[in-house]
Write a protein that holds these residues in place. Structure first.
Motif, mmCIF file in Angstrom:
data_model
loop_
_atom_site.group_PDB
_atom_site.id
_atom_site.type_symbol
_atom_site.label_atom_id
_atom_site.label_comp_id
_atom_site.label_asym_id
_atom_site.label_seq_id
_atom_site.Cartn_x
_atom_site.Cartn_y
_atom_site.Cartn_z
ATOM 1 N N VAL A 1 -1.325 0.612 -34.674
ATOM 2 C CA VAL A 1 -0.957 1.742 -33.809
ATOM 3 C C VAL A 1 -2.079 2.035 -32.805
ATOM 4 O O VAL A 1 -1.838 2.331 -31.642
ATOM 5 C CB VAL A 1 -0.624 2.987 -34.663
ATOM 6 C CG1 VAL A 1 -0.487 4.224 -33.782
ATOM 7 C CG2 VAL A 1 0.655 2.761 -35.446
ATOM 8 N N THR B 1 3.181 8.459 -35.663
ATOM 9 C CA THR B 1 3.787 7.120 -35.610
ATOM 10 C C THR B 1 3.426 6.316 -36.862
ATOM 11 O O THR B 1 4.284 5.707 -37.507
ATOM 12 C CB THR B 1 3.291 6.352 -34.356
ATOM 13 O OG1 THR B 1 3.505 7.180 -33.221
ATOM 14 C CG2 THR B 1 4.010 5.042 -34.189
ATOM 15 N N GLN C 1 5.993 5.101 -39.745
ATOM 16 C CA GLN C 1 6.140 3.671 -39.981
ATOM 17 C C GLN C 1 5.887 3.343 -41.459
ATOM 18 O O GLN C 1 6.551 2.493 -42.045
ATOM 19 C CB GLN C 1 5.147 2.916 -39.103
ATOM 20 C CG GLN C 1 5.650 1.553 -38.681
ATOM 21 C CD GLN C 1 4.794 1.027 -37.540
ATOM 22 O OE1 GLN C 1 4.527 1.738 -36.562
ATOM 23 N NE2 GLN C 1 4.338 -0.197 -37.679
#
Ligand code: ADP
Ligand code: MG
Length: 470
Positions: free
Chosen positions: A385, A459, A463
């Motif tokens: 990320v 994020t 995930q």
């Protein structure tokens, strides 16, 4: 496993194999290996020590650890007792045995002198061996050899790295042959012990006895032949042993840590002979195979209820090494859980293995359920990320572009896996817990004050968990 059918030797050998992983090697060699199993009642095992001092020392230092391993090693609790055994002072290693000796040992182990006990481990049977892609040729060939010794694959060589079942397969051949061919003379010996026996025979001028011992057998199992490296005298002797057996159609089985062709320091004429028959390898098992092995180990040890399936799978995903490491993981996890009085769950496993897991896996597959989140997976996702490499993330580098994602990763480890501070520190190049506290605080501040950080963090969180961040 019924207590009554287990001999003292078998019980002790099982207990020893577990103790070996828990007790420092020096201590193990010095104190535990020389012990002689005297009696096993099912509730108590008596072990013979060479003198009173040893017996007292062992009682004080090791009785508890051994007793704690008994439920895992034997399937039920067992008291461990040490007493003085006069015979153990001048114990000889004996590796020639037959079906009769094995039966006798089962019936009344305490009356049988230690020298007549088999050196085979009762657990190393075909039934207990889990076949997968990494070992199917070796396993199939071993079975064939066990069914028709001396006839198809002679000699038979199994090679591969340590802890992958070479000795297990070799002994499984011996078990099967002893079961089906009573009277078959079987010798199992490590190349190191073979070398020692050879040297002793020279010193004692007892070569005739030595030769009879190894040449007049129907099946010779020589474990770890790479040990013969640069031992010219022993190689010469083994060359003649080999020829004598081979010419008489006797089966020879050997194991090695590498293919015969790569055995440096071993005479060419021996290497050539090693390749006359069949050479098969064992490799690292793949994920499904590791799961199957762990499941089978849990079943043998009657631990199905103690180790849930998702934990077994979790171990298999994170421990990508040898089978011996898988076995060690079960022991370590159970010991950890019992010390902490906690149930065997994935978080317990993470606590028990925290630092180990981080270094092992960089090829972790996406989690199928949130419970499959691992240390390395968190590190991988965070690195991805933030667009840096997982190794930079784990490194000690204080570059800002690494430091910030590191804060995030530590907070995720804390939130998702409930890892302790020291364990978080351990999986980031061994940082101490005060550094971890500082990181966690920084991450909390950034979450409030830095929109980009927050966005990246969310994020990564989504995930990993597969569910929206609240
Ligand atoms: P090696 O001789 O190759 O170093 P071992 O035969 O001593 O390895 O095996 C290490 C441990 O792993 C043993 O306890 C053995 O029973 C276990 N093991 C290895 N391979 C398997 C397998 N395929 N199925 C079940 N247990 C296995
Ligand atoms: Mg071995």
């Amino acid at each position: 496993m019924l207590p009554m059918t287990v001999s003292a030797a078998d019980a002790w050998s099982s207990l020893l194999s577990y103790a070996k992983r828990e007790i420092p090697e020096q201590t193990f060699r010095m104190w535990l290996e020389p012990l002689v199993p005297l009696e096993f009642t099912g509730e108590r095992i008596s072990l013979g020590a060479p003198d009173q001092f040893s017996a007292d020392w062992l009682t004080e230092k090791h009785a508890d650890v051994l007793a704690a391993l008994a439920p895992i090693a034997l399937g039920y609790p067992c008291e461990v007792r040490f007493e003085v055994n006069e015979q153990s002072k001048n114990r000889l290693q004996m590796d020639l045995f037959s079906r009769t000796a094995k039966h006798a040992a089962t019936i009344a182990s305490s009356t049988i002198p230690p020298t007549e006990r088999p050196l085979l481990s009762a657990r190393y049977t075909f039934d207990n061996f889990v076949i997968g892609k990494s070992n199917e040729l070796a396993a199939a060939a071993s079975l064939a050899v066990a069914q028709a010794p001396g006839r198809i694959y002679n000699p038979f060589v199994i090679y591969g790295p340590t802890g992958l079942g070479k000795t297990h397969l070799m002994q499984a051949i011996a078990h099967t042959i002893l079961d089906t061919k009573p009277g078959f003379r079987v010798v199992f010996i490590g190349a190191e012990q073979f070398t020692n026996a050879y040297i002793a025979a020279i010193q004692n001028r007892s070569m005739a006895v030595f030769r009879a011992r190894f040449r007049e057998v129907d099946l010779l199992l020589l474990d770890d032949i790479h040990f013969l490296k640069n031992k010219e005298g022993t190689q010469e002797e083994f060359f003649h042993t080999f020829n004598a057996l081979y010419e008489n159609g006797r089966q020879i089985v050997m194991t090695s840590d590498r293919p015969p062709a790569e055995l440096a320091g071993i005479e060419a004429r021996l290497v050539t002979r090693f390749q006359w028959g069949l050479v098969a390898d064992v490799r690292i098992p793949d994920l499904e195979h590791r799961v199957a092995i762990l499941r089978q180990k849990a079943a043998i040890d009657q631990l199905e209820r103690t180790i849930p399936d998702d934990v077994l799978r979790f171990l298999a995903e994170n421990i990508q090494g040898s089978v011996r490491e898988l076995e060690g993981a079960i022991v370590r996890l159970l010991a950890y859980a019992s010390l902490k009085h906690s149930e065997v769950t994935i978080p317990t496993a993470l606590e028990a293995f925290g630092s180990l897991f981080a270094s092992s896996g960089n090829t972790i597959t996406p989690p199928r359920t949130p419970s499959e989140i691992t240390v390395s997976r968190i590190q991988d996702v965070v690195a991805q990320v933030w667009g840096i490499s997982p190794s930079d993330l784990r490194s000690k580098s204080r570059t800002r572009s690494f430091v910030v994602p590191r804060h995030a990763a530590m907070l995720l480890l804390r939130e998702l896996l409930k890892l302790q501070l020291v364990d978080i520190g351990a999986v980031f190049s061994g940082r101490d817990h005060s550094t971890v506290i500082h990181s966690l605080e920084r991450a909390q501040v950034l979450l409030q004050s830095d929109p980009t950080f927050r966005q990246h963090y969310v994020t990564a969180w989504e995930q990993l968990t597969g569910i929206p961040h609240h």
